[in-house]
Enzyme design. Sequence first.
Site, PDB file in Angstrom:
ATOM      1  N   GLY A 216       0.842  -1.192   0.000  1.00 10.69           N
ATOM      2  CA  GLY A 216       0.000   0.000   0.000  1.00 10.69           C
ATOM      3  C   GLY A 216       0.872   1.236   0.000  1.00 10.69           C
ATOM      4  N   ILE A 217       0.260   2.373   0.322  1.00 12.59           N
ATOM      5  CA  ILE A 217       1.046   3.604   0.365  1.00 12.59           C
ATOM      6  C   ILE A 217       1.380   3.930   1.815  1.00 12.59           C
ATOM      7  CG2 ILE A 217      -1.044   5.050   0.418  1.00 12.59           C
ATOM      8  CD1 ILE A 217       0.791   7.024  -1.259  1.00 12.59           C
ATOM      9  N   GLY A 218       2.455   4.666   2.021  1.00 12.51           N
ATOM     10  CA  GLY A 218       2.740   5.139   3.368  1.00 12.51           C
ATOM     11  C   GLY A 218       4.103   4.710   3.854  1.00 12.51           C
ATOM     12  N   ALA A 219       4.362   5.115   5.106  1.00 14.21           N
ATOM     13  CA  ALA A 219       5.693   4.903   5.672  1.00 14.21           C
ATOM     14  C   ALA A 219       6.006   3.419   5.867  1.00 14.21           C
ATOM     15  CB  ALA A 219       5.783   5.635   7.004  1.00 14.21           C
ATOM     16  N   ILE A 220       4.996   2.626   6.234  1.00 14.50           N
ATOM     17  CA  ILE A 220       5.296   1.222   6.545  1.00 14.50           C
ATOM     18  C   ILE A 220       5.701   0.441   5.293  1.00 14.50           C
ATOM     19  CG2 ILE A 220       4.301  -0.953   7.415  1.00 14.50           C
ATOM     20  CD1 ILE A 220       2.883   0.828   9.553  1.00 14.50           C
ATOM     21  N   GLU A 239      -1.963  -3.339  -6.112  1.00 17.79           N
ATOM     22  CA  GLU A 239      -2.956  -2.332  -6.480  1.00 17.79           C
ATOM     23  C   GLU A 239      -2.249  -1.065  -6.965  1.00 17.79           C
ATOM     24  OE1 GLU A 239      -6.062  -1.764  -3.646  1.00 17.79           O
ATOM     25  OE2 GLU A 239      -5.728   0.399  -3.670  1.00 17.79           O
ATOM     26  N   GLY A 337      -8.423  -1.728  -1.742  1.00 15.30           N
ATOM     27  CA  GLY A 337      -8.105  -3.085  -2.189  1.00 15.30           C
ATOM     28  C   GLY A 337      -7.674  -4.012  -1.070  1.00 15.30           C
TER      29      GLY A 337
HETATM   30  N1  COA Z   1      -7.968   5.494  17.192  1.00 13.21           N
HETATM   31  C1  COA Z   1      -8.210   6.811  16.922  1.00 13.21           C
HETATM   32  N2  COA Z   1      -7.598   7.479  15.926  1.00 13.21           N
HETATM   33  C2  COA Z   1      -6.722   6.781  15.166  1.00 13.21           C
HETATM   34  C3  COA Z   1      -6.440   5.443  15.394  1.00 13.21           C
HETATM   35  C4  COA Z   1      -7.093   4.799  16.459  1.00 13.21           C
HETATM   36  N3  COA Z   1      -6.865   3.522  16.743  1.00 13.21           N
HETATM   37  N4  COA Z   1      -5.522   5.037  14.491  1.00 13.21           N
HETATM   38  C5  COA Z   1      -5.241   6.088  13.716  1.00 13.21           C
HETATM   39  N5  COA Z   1      -5.962   7.141  14.135  1.00 13.21           N
HETATM   40  C6  COA Z   1      -5.934   8.483  13.557  1.00 13.21           C
HETATM   41  C7  COA Z   1      -4.528   9.041  13.527  1.00 13.21           C
HETATM   42  O1  COA Z   1      -4.221   9.751  14.707  1.00 13.21           O
HETATM   43  C8  COA Z   1      -4.587   9.962  12.322  1.00 13.21           C
HETATM   44  O2  COA Z   1      -5.233  11.153  12.697  1.00 13.21           O
HETATM   45  P1  COA Z   1      -4.911  12.542  11.975  1.00 13.21           P
HETATM   46  O3  COA Z   1      -5.413  12.377  10.555  1.00 13.21           O
HETATM   47  O4  COA Z   1      -5.671  13.527  12.749  1.00 13.21           O
HETATM   48  O5  COA Z   1      -3.411  12.697  12.048  1.00 13.21           O
HETATM   49  C9  COA Z   1      -5.519   9.217  11.391  1.00 13.21           C
HETATM   50  O6  COA Z   1      -6.317   8.367  12.190  1.00 13.21           O
HETATM   51  C10 COA Z   1      -4.785   8.390  10.347  1.00 13.21           C
HETATM   52  O7  COA Z   1      -3.894   7.541  10.969  1.00 13.21           O
HETATM   53  P2  COA Z   1      -2.567   7.058  10.218  1.00 13.21           P
HETATM   54  O8  COA Z   1      -1.915   6.055  11.069  1.00 13.21           O
HETATM   55  O9  COA Z   1      -1.754   8.230   9.789  1.00 13.21           O
HETATM   56  O10 COA Z   1      -3.221   6.368   8.972  1.00 13.21           O
HETATM   57  P3  COA Z   1      -2.751   6.249   7.484  1.00 13.21           P
HETATM   58  O11 COA Z   1      -2.827   7.529   6.797  1.00 13.21           O
HETATM   59  O12 COA Z   1      -1.458   5.492   7.447  1.00 13.21           O
HETATM   60  O13 COA Z   1      -3.918   5.321   6.922  1.00 13.21           O
HETATM   61  C11 COA Z   1      -5.528   3.584   6.958  1.00 13.21           C
HETATM   62  C12 COA Z   1      -4.228   4.118   7.545  1.00 13.21           C
HETATM   63  C13 COA Z   1      -5.816   2.257   7.606  1.00 13.21           C
HETATM   64  C14 COA Z   1      -6.671   4.544   7.241  1.00 13.21           C
HETATM   65  C15 COA Z   1      -5.346   3.458   5.410  1.00 13.21           C
HETATM   66  O14 COA Z   1      -4.260   2.623   5.154  1.00 13.21           O
HETATM   67  C16 COA Z   1      -6.581   2.905   4.748  1.00 13.21           C
HETATM   68  O15 COA Z   1      -7.482   3.646   4.407  1.00 13.21           O
HETATM   69  N6  COA Z   1      -6.654   1.554   4.537  1.00 13.21           N
HETATM   70  C17 COA Z   1      -7.772   0.908   3.891  1.00 13.21           C
HETATM   71  C18 COA Z   1      -7.557   0.775   2.410  1.00 13.21           C
HETATM   72  C19 COA Z   1      -6.418  -0.151   2.054  1.00 13.21           C
HETATM   73  O16 COA Z   1      -5.899  -0.868   2.868  1.00 13.21           O
HETATM   74  N7  COA Z   1      -6.044  -0.144   0.789  1.00 13.21           N
HETATM   75  C20 COA Z   1      -5.099  -1.084   0.281  1.00 13.21           C
HETATM   76  C21 COA Z   1      -3.930  -0.730  -0.437  1.00 13.21           C
HETATM   77  S1  COA Z   1      -3.575   0.778  -1.218  1.00 13.21           S
END
Ligand code: COA
Length: 450
Positions: A216-220, A239, A337
């Site tokens: 996916g996208i992001g730091a991890i 994807e 995805g």
């Molecule tokens: N409780 C409350 N808030 C939470 C939380 C929790 N357990 N976990 C994260 N948050 C908040 C964070 O503080 C952050 O808040 P901010 O926007 O105010 O800074 C926000 O939610 C996003 O958290 P972050 O860890 O930065 O998420 P991310 O940008 O890395 O996205 C998903 C993580 C899960 C939302 C994202 O990967 C996603 O939408 N996944 C579903 C789709 C997918 O997996 N697609 C597949 C491949 S591309």
Amino acid sequence: MANYWKEEYLSKLRSAEEAVREIREGDTVILGHCIAEPKALVDAMVANAQQYHDVEVRHMFSLGGGEYAAPQFKGHLRANPFFVSANVRTSIAEGHGDFTPVFFHEVPKLIREKRIRCDVLMTQVTPPDKNGYCSLGTSVDYTLQALHSARTVIVQVNENLPWTMGNHVHVSEFDYIVEQTEPLYESAPPKIGEIETAIGRYCASLVEDGATLQLGIGAIPDAVVRCLGDRKDLGIHSEMISDGILDLCEKGVITGREKTLDKGEIVVTFLMGTRRLYDFVNHNPVVKVLPVDYVNNPLVIMQQRNMVSINAALKVDLMGQVSAESIGLKQFSGVGGQVDFVRGVAMSENGKAIIAMPSLARKKDGTTVSKIVPYLEEGEAVTTSRNDVDYIVTEYGIARMKGHSLKERAANLIQIAHPDFRDALGQEYERRFHEPWCCGDGGKALELVR
Ligand code: COA
């Protein structure tokens, strides 16, 4: 040789302002996805908003301004995306517009079957080649099907869009053409800290030579990629890709030689990164950008041996239910995805579906919360079900779910929770299972991969 298409091209040329006047009352407008969103056309549509009645705008991930979702356009324009990006999140949470949950791989089928309307498609394309064919560039996903199904196809020809292989559309398939070259959206490489690096190491430990990856996208995902420099013959069936994989490509780690399908090729349905990525994919025969009903189809993914998928989550409960798209009732994103890959990978020989996340989240008020929780919140959507989930990874290790009982899952997950929250989670374990939770050594049920 006569260039018939050139006449046709010229006859279809319009300004953005003229082209968007073709949107009619009650229309559904689908926007080209992500980087291919046609900024000039969207701006013109928003500028013309008062002339529209009851027009719905739909897309998956969007980096644009999202102005069409704003409350002042009520009755004229509204958003109803398949994925809630930051640009429309507040409007949708406040009740302006709507959200449609849908697996990414199903979107083209639903458009084809007219269960998702597509009256107008607006997307970017490359300038035509000498035969009148254009490339959809960075996004083929549902964009190609929408182009085939729409009553009206309006394209923005952008010279900055890379020409990608595996897809093409002819000038004859467009209704209106707007020439407007402008910079593409870029998403800067994320910052990778100690926590992401630790998670990346654990995830990478599950990736064997010859594996095929979905990232996916992001730091991890980028942190995982940094730990794979010594692997051999990795493949990509994902994807999307971002800049993260470019160093591995240059080092020759990604050869795709061991892929079962599309050997030697990097197969994706969209891409999002910086100009470095867009230049890399431009006319690159190694990278194929294909429709999402192929790339994300679990029946296709399952055919890749040693498939490893890495996706993120907002939280995971003690049964292994993954919440990745809403916080309580607030829609935060969408399934995208994630489940397409989790299910495809589950059927892949030696496949490993990983959900990776830091153990803690920092809330807006500055407090930290555990992302491993006893229960999901009221109203929270389960993205990956407890029956689908396999590996969960945090900076503290790897917890396996498949084949494990509820007690084993809870014990494994508590072991990879942040130490400050393990006692509270342990108390929940004892309340739920009527037996002591053994901290430290993990108790009899614990099975960590490492
Ligand atoms: N409780 C409350 N808030 C939470 C939380 C929790 N357990 N976990 C994260 N948050 C908040 C964070 O503080 C952050 O808040 P901010 O926007 O105010 O800074 C926000 O939610 C996003 O958290 P972050 O860890 O930065 O998420 P991310 O940008 O890395 O996205 C998903 C993580 C899960 C939302 C994202 O990967 C996603 O939408 N996944 C579903 C789709 C997918 O997996 N697609 C597949 C491949 S591309």
